[in-house]
Design an enzyme around this catalytic site. Structure first.
Site, short mmCIF file in Angstrom:
data_model
loop_
_atom_site.label_atom_id
_atom_site.label_comp_id
_atom_site.label_asym_id
_atom_site.label_seq_id
_atom_site.Cartn_x
_atom_site.Cartn_y
_atom_site.Cartn_z
N HIS A 166 0.91 -1.33 0.11
CA HIS A 166 -0.23 0.34 -0.22
C HIS A 166 1.15 1.17 -0.29
O HIS A 166 1.46 1.07 0.64
CB HIS A 166 -0.48 0.08 1.24
CG HIS A 166 -2.38 1.15 1.12
ND1 HIS A 166 -3.21 0.51 0.69
CD2 HIS A 166 -1.89 2.22 2.25
CE1 HIS A 166 -3.82 2.16 0.73
NE2 HIS A 166 -3.37 3.11 0.99
N ARG A 218 -7.33 -2.86 -5.30
CA ARG A 218 -8.60 -2.44 -4.43
C ARG A 218 -9.29 -1.10 -4.64
O ARG A 218 -8.36 0.36 -4.09
CB ARG A 218 -7.32 -2.26 -3.16
CG ARG A 218 -6.58 -3.76 -2.94
CD ARG A 218 -6.01 -3.73 -1.88
NE ARG A 218 -5.27 -2.92 -1.35
CZ ARG A 218 -4.01 -2.46 -2.09
NH1 ARG A 218 -2.77 -3.32 -2.95
NH2 ARG A 218 -3.41 -1.88 -1.84
N TYR A 263 -25.26 26.75 22.65
CA TYR A 263 -24.44 26.78 23.66
C TYR A 263 -23.70 27.87 24.09
O TYR A 263 -22.81 28.01 22.56
CB TYR A 263 -23.76 25.52 23.42
CG TYR A 263 -25.31 24.58 24.46
CD1 TYR A 263 -25.48 23.95 25.50
CD2 TYR A 263 -25.22 23.21 23.27
CE1 TYR A 263 -26.37 23.05 26.34
CE2 TYR A 263 -26.19 22.38 23.73
CZ TYR A 263 -26.98 22.21 24.35
OH TYR A 263 -27.54 21.06 25.03
N ASP A 311 -27.87 16.82 19.04
CA ASP A 311 -29.16 16.32 18.04
C ASP A 311 -29.87 17.13 16.99
O ASP A 311 -30.66 16.23 16.54
CB ASP A 311 -30.18 15.39 19.45
CG ASP A 311 -29.19 14.82 19.85
OD1 ASP A 311 -28.70 13.80 19.70
OD2 ASP A 311 -29.62 15.20 21.53
#
Length: 367
Positions: A166, A218, A263, A311
């Site tokens: 690699h 790959r 916040y 969230d």
């Protein structure tokens, strides 16, 4: 983490884009193309991506862990699978049972694996990993590689299926270090007593910008339509991005001048403004550093104001939009587009990381 289907936030995966990217690469090469579907298909969903890849002509798969390979087998995918990382030696029987090829990176590991496999009727398929300069795993000299080859040849426990390396800098304009690694791998190949079925040194970047050695590619990040080089190199053909990230406005309200948003009150309105709330946050992989970036609403760029919450996040709207209006965080909306690369630039990272950070609670929808 539970998948949050009862929320408008979702990732939309264009499987046809993935198929077209694979077909384009197959058209350019005589090598076999193995689809890299590790890390849940770079966040796109390993099994649906793998199935799309096969339908486009991919010959096999590469994964990072044995469990990722087993997942493919349990979904009926019987093509060759290679685990690119070293697996715990105690799991070689499991790899053999599922007919999953593994990486051999040290002689000690091969010796331990042989002792575990000695009473088995079937052999374990092994690809020898050569560390030509990446510094992760693999044999570091020609002599070590030859010792491993001779050991595998003498053993009934293994089938020598491949050899690979690699490259650390295949995605850069400076090719000096890539050439050094390439030449070392060529030296290794030249000194082998014979070649195994698979010889491979090409990830997406090498396939796009260099001359691969061997008979297998790959194909990883480029399969998902992402340029491995970011901004540095232009890809050899047009890659089609496969992932979009969308949500909706769940509340829209007019707030007065001087109102704090989020916040730490890191944003304060300078006049009356329309503020919209979107149900996605850093727990979904949309990081706090996205404050100040844009989302797309009705074909317009709208700035994220205040800190991204766990969230939810808030955006400044140019006008009142109805609740339920589509919000595009990654993808196209009218004339405007936000790419994974754009998001990566904002968080000072790479698009690989942005895609992989997309949490499992974000549903994936396939088209």
């Amino acid at each position: 983490m539970v998948v949050s289907y009862h929320r408008p936030t979702k990732a939309i995966i264009d499987l046809e884009a993935i198929r077209q990217n694979i077909k384009a690469e197959i058209k350019r090469t005589t090598a076999e193309v193995f689809a890299v579907v590790k890390a849940n298909g770079y966040g796109h969903g390993a099994v649906p991506v793998a199935m799309a890849a096969v339908s486009a002509g991919a010959s096999g798969f590469c994964v990072a862990t044995l469990d990722e390979g087993i997942e493919l087998r349990r979904h009926g995918l019987m093509q060759p699978i290679l685990v690119l990382s070293a697996i715990p030696v105690q799991d070689v029987l499991l790899a053999s049972h599922y007919d999953i090829s593994v990486t051999g990176a040290t002689l000690n590991w091969l010796q331990q694996a042989e002792s575990i496999l000695s009473n088995e009727e079937s052999s374990l398929k092994v690809h020898i990993k050569v560390d030509t300069g990446m510094g992760r795993i693999g044999f570091v000299s020609v002599a070590e590689v030859l010792e491993a080859v001779h050991f595998i040849d003498r053993s009934q426990a293994f089938t020598w299926e491949g050899i690979f390396t690699h490259y650390a800098t295949a995605d850069q304009t400076d090719t000096l270090y890539w050439q050094q690694q390439h030449d070392f791998f060529a030296e290794v190949i030249t000194n082998l007593p014979y070649l195994p079925p698979y010889v491979h040194d090409s990830n997406s970047a090498t396939a796009l910008w260099h001359c691969p050695q061997g008979n297998m590619i790959r194909f990883g990040v480029a399969m998902y339509g992402l340029n491995p080089s970011g901004h540095e190199l232009v890809e050899s053909y047009l890659l089609q991005p496969a992932l979009s990230l969308v949500s909706e406005l769940i509340q829209v309200k007019k707030v007065p001048q001087g109102a704090g948003i989020g916040y730490g009150k890191t944003y304060e309105t300078t006049e009356e403004q329309w503020i919209g709330t979107v149900p996605i946050g850093y727990a979904d992989g949309y990081l706090r550093k996205m404050q100040g970036f844009d989302v797309l609403i009705a074909g317009k760029r709208c700035e994220i104001v205040g800190r991204v919450c766990m969230d939810q996040l808030m955006v400044r709207l140019p006008e009142e939009f109805p609740v339920g209006t589509k919000v595009t965080l990654i993808g196209q909306d009218g004339p405007e587009r936000i790419s994974l690369q754009d998001v990566a630039d904002q968080v000072e990272s790479i698009h690989y990381e942005v895609a992989c950070l997309l949490a499992s609670r974000v549903p994936r929808e396939y088209k």
